[in-house]
Design a protein around this motif. Structure first.
Motif, PDB file in Angstrom:
ATOM      1  N   GLN A 123       0.828  -1.200   0.000  1.00 34.28           N
ATOM      2  CA  GLN A 123       0.000   0.000   0.000  1.00 34.28           C
ATOM      3  C   GLN A 123       0.864   1.253   0.000  1.00 34.28           C
ATOM      4  N   VAL A 124       1.963   1.231   0.746  1.00 37.97           N
ATOM      5  CA  VAL A 124       2.888   2.368   0.756  1.00 37.97           C
ATOM      6  C   VAL A 124       3.450   2.605  -0.646  1.00 37.97           C
ATOM      7  N   LEU A 379      16.388   8.002   9.436  1.00 43.30           N
ATOM      8  CA  LEU A 379      15.021   7.946   8.915  1.00 43.30           C
ATOM      9  C   LEU A 379      14.078   8.765   9.789  1.00 43.30           C
ATOM     10  N   GLU A 380      14.268   8.688  11.097  1.00 48.02           N
ATOM     11  CA  GLU A 380      13.423   9.433  12.026  1.00 48.02           C
ATOM     12  C   GLU A 380      13.599  10.942  11.846  1.00 48.02           C
ATOM     13  N   ARG A 381      14.790  11.358  11.433  1.00 47.51           N
ATOM     14  CA  ARG A 381      15.058  12.791  11.259  1.00 47.51           C
ATOM     15  C   ARG A 381      14.565  13.311   9.913  1.00 47.51           C
ATOM     16  N   ALA A 388       6.070  11.487   3.032  1.00 49.66           N
ATOM     17  CA  ALA A 388       5.753  10.857   1.755  1.00 49.66           C
ATOM     18  C   ALA A 388       5.218   9.445   1.947  1.00 49.66           C
ATOM     19  N   LEU A 389       5.824   8.690   2.834  1.00 51.01           N
ATOM     20  CA  LEU A 389       5.415   7.292   3.034  1.00 51.01           C
ATOM     21  C   LEU A 389       4.269   7.154   4.030  1.00 51.01           C
ATOM     22  N   GLY A 390       3.986   8.218   4.750  1.00 50.22           N
ATOM     23  CA  GLY A 390       2.918   8.194   5.737  1.00 50.22           C
ATOM     24  C   GLY A 390       3.489   8.133   7.142  1.00 50.22           C
ATOM     25  N   GLU A 391       3.082   9.078   7.984  1.00 58.64           N
ATOM     26  CA  GLU A 391       3.611   9.122   9.352  1.00 58.64           C
ATOM     27  C   GLU A 391       3.321   7.836  10.112  1.00 58.64           C
ATOM     28  N   SER A 392       2.120   7.290   9.917  1.00 65.21           N
ATOM     29  CA  SER A 392       1.765   6.075  10.665  1.00 65.21           C
ATOM     30  C   SER A 392       2.649   4.909  10.249  1.00 65.21           C
TER      31      SER A 392
END
Length: 415
Positions: A123-124, A379-381, A388-392
Motif C-alpha cells: 500500500q505504501v 530515517l526518524e530525522r 511521503a510514506l505516511g507518518e503512521s
C-alpha cells in the motif's frame, strides 16, 4: 481488488475462472508481504475463488504484523487476534508451475471495513506510484538480486573471486533452467543470470516493468526461488554468510511520461546522456540516502550490502547502455530488504529531487550509516520521507525495527 469499475472486475473474474477450469487448478494461494518482504498466505480450494475475491480472506493481524508495545522491548499482543482482510489484486493471478495444481494472487491487507492497511508495504508503494501518476509520470524499473544457493556440488578449488565464470554458472544447469522457466511461467521474466563473488552465490536480473509490476515480480521471485530449491532438497536465501559482505538488491529505474512512451531521464545532448530531470532525481536520492538506508534495513544479524556505509554517490550509478535510455541504479538496499519499500522510498526521494530540494548538479553527498541504529535515527530525522510514506507507516516501521534490534529476533530471512 484494485479496480473501481464493476464490469472490468466481473470480466477479470470470469477470465480467471475460465483459466482455473482450463488448467485444472485445485488450490489458490492468497499472498501478502509482511514488513520484511516475507510472503504470508492462506490457501483456498479453487471452487471458492469468486467468493473470496469479492469478500476477501480474514487473517489475524498478528499473523502478518508485529505490533510494538508502548513499553520498551515488548510486543503488544492485544491486537494480534484482530482480523484483517486479504483483498486480492486479481491482475496478479498466476499459476505456479512448481506447485501442483496451484495458483497464487497477491493481496492488499485491509481492515474489516475495507480501508487499506496503512502499514502494508504494498500500500505504501501504491500511494507513491499513484502520486507519481497524478503528476503525469510513470516508473519503469527492475530488481537485480544476489542470493546464495546451498547444497550444490562445487568443483574442487573453485575460485570464488571470478563473478560470471561460466563453469560456476553451470554447476547445476538443470536447476537454473527449471528456475528460469518456472519463473517465466509464473509471469516473472528473468533477463539474465550469472555466478557472483562466492561459491554458491548467484545474481539474477529481472526484466523491467512499469509501476507495481517490478516489486510484485521481486516479491514473487523471492518466494519462488526458495520453493524451487526446496523441491531439489537444496536451500536458497537472500542473506549472506557473516564472513562476507551482504547480498545486494539493486533497483534500476527510469522516469517516463504517463503513457510510457518517453524516457524522461534520457537526453542525448546532455553530459553523460542524463537529462536535467534525471540529475534532479539523482540529487533527491543522494539527499535522502541516509534515510533510505533505514528503510532498506536487511534485518538483525544480516550483513549490509557492499553499497552501504559509503557515500551515497557510490551507491547510485547511472546506466546509459543496453537500450532503453538512461537509468539510475539504486544500490542502497540489501537483497533481504522489502522490494515494495525500496521502490516506494526511491520514488519519494526522487520526487523530492524533482521539486528542487537538492542541487541538480549532483554535488550533494550523503554518508550512509553502517549501524542499523544510526540508519533508523536518520530515517526518524527525515520528515520529508516520513511524510511521503505516511507518518503512521514510518512510526510503525521504526518501532518494529527497534524492537527487532533489542530482542535480536527478526521476523525475516529465516522465515
Amino acid at each position: 481488488m484494485n479496480s473501481s469499475n464493476p464490469s472490468e472486475v466481473d470480466f477479470m473474474i470470469e477470465q480467471v475462472k475460465q483459466q482455473i477450469t482450463r488448467e485444472d487448478i485445485r488450490f489458490i494461494r492468497f499472498e501478502a508481504s509482511d514488513l520484511n518482504g516475507i510472503s504470508r498466505s492462506k490457501t483456498i480450494p479453487a471452487r471458492f475463488f469468486q467468493e473470496k475475491v469479492l469478500h476477501g480472506i480474514p487473517m489475524p493481524r498478528g499473523y502478518l504484523e508485529v505490533i510494538p508495545s508502548p513499553h520498551e522491548n515488548e510486543a503488544d499482543h492485544s491486537g494480534a487476534d484482530e482480523d484483517i482482510l486479504f483483498m486480492p489484486d486479481i491482475s496478479t493471478f498466476r499459476v505456479l508451475p512448481w506447485a501442483a495444481k496451484t495458483a497464487r494472487v497477491i493481496c492488499d491487507p485491509c481492515t474489516v471495513t475495507g480501508s487499506p492497511l496503512l502499514t502494508s508495504p504494498r500500500q505504501v508503494a501504491r500511494l507513491q506510484l499513484d502520486h507519481l501518476r497524478g503528476l503525469g509520470f510513470a516508473l519503469r524499473s527492475s530488481f537485480t538480486y544476489e542470493f546464495c544457493l546451498y547444497g550444490f556440488a562445487q568443483a574442487p578449488n573453485t575460485n570464488a573471486t571470478l563473478p560470471a565464470a561460466t563453469l560456476l554458472d553451470n554447476h547445476d544447469q538443470s536447476f537454473v533452467h527449471e528456475l528460469i522457466e518456472g519463473m517465466d511461467g509464473a509471469g516473472v521474466v528473468v533477463d539474465s543470470f550469472s555466478s557472483s563473488r562466492r561459491p554458491g552465490q548467484m545474481e539474477v536480473t529481472l526484466r523491467p516493468e512499469f509501476g507495481m509490476g517490478a516489486a510484485d515480480n521481486a516479491f514473487a521471485f523471492r518466494t519462488g526461488l526458495k520453493e524451487l530449491a526446496r523441491k531439489r532438497e537444496h536451500a536458497a536465501g537472500f542473506s549472506a554468510p557473516c564472513s562476507g559482505p551482504g547480498n545486494r538488491g539493486a533497483l534500476t529505474h527510469s522516469l517516463w511520461d504517463a503513457r510510457g512512451t518517453r524516457n524522461l531521464f534520457s537526453d542525448g545532448q546532455a553530459a553523460q546522456g542524463l537529462s536535467n530531470a534525471g540529475r534532479r532525481w539523482r540529487a533527491g536520492l543522494l539527499q535522502h540516502a541516509a534515510a533510505l538506508s533505514g528503510l532498506a534495513l536487511p534485518g538483525v544479524g544480516i550483513p549490509r550490502a557492499p553499497g552501504l556505509g559509503c557515500s551515497g554517490s557510490r551507491a547510485l550509478h547511472a546506466k546509459l547502455h543496453a537500450g532503453g535510455g538512461a537509468r539510475l541504479e539504486n544500490r542502497l538496499a540489501s537483497a533481504v530488504a522489502n522490494p515494495y519499500l525500496v521502490l516506494a522510498a526511491t520514488v519519494a526521494a526522487g520526487l523530492d529531487g524533482l521539486r528542487g530540494a537538492a542541487a541538480a548538479d549532483g554535488a550533494t553527498t550523503s554518508t550512509v550509516p553502517v549501524r542499523p541504529e544510526d540508519a533508523l535515527r536518520e530515517l526518524e530525522r527525515d520528515h520529508c520521507i516520513q511524510r511521503a510514506l505516511g507518518e503512521s507507516f514510518a512510526q510503525y516501521f521504526i518501532a518494529v525495527k527497534r524492537l527487532e534490534l533489542k530482542t535480536q529476533a527478526p521476523d525475516g530471512e529465516a522465515s
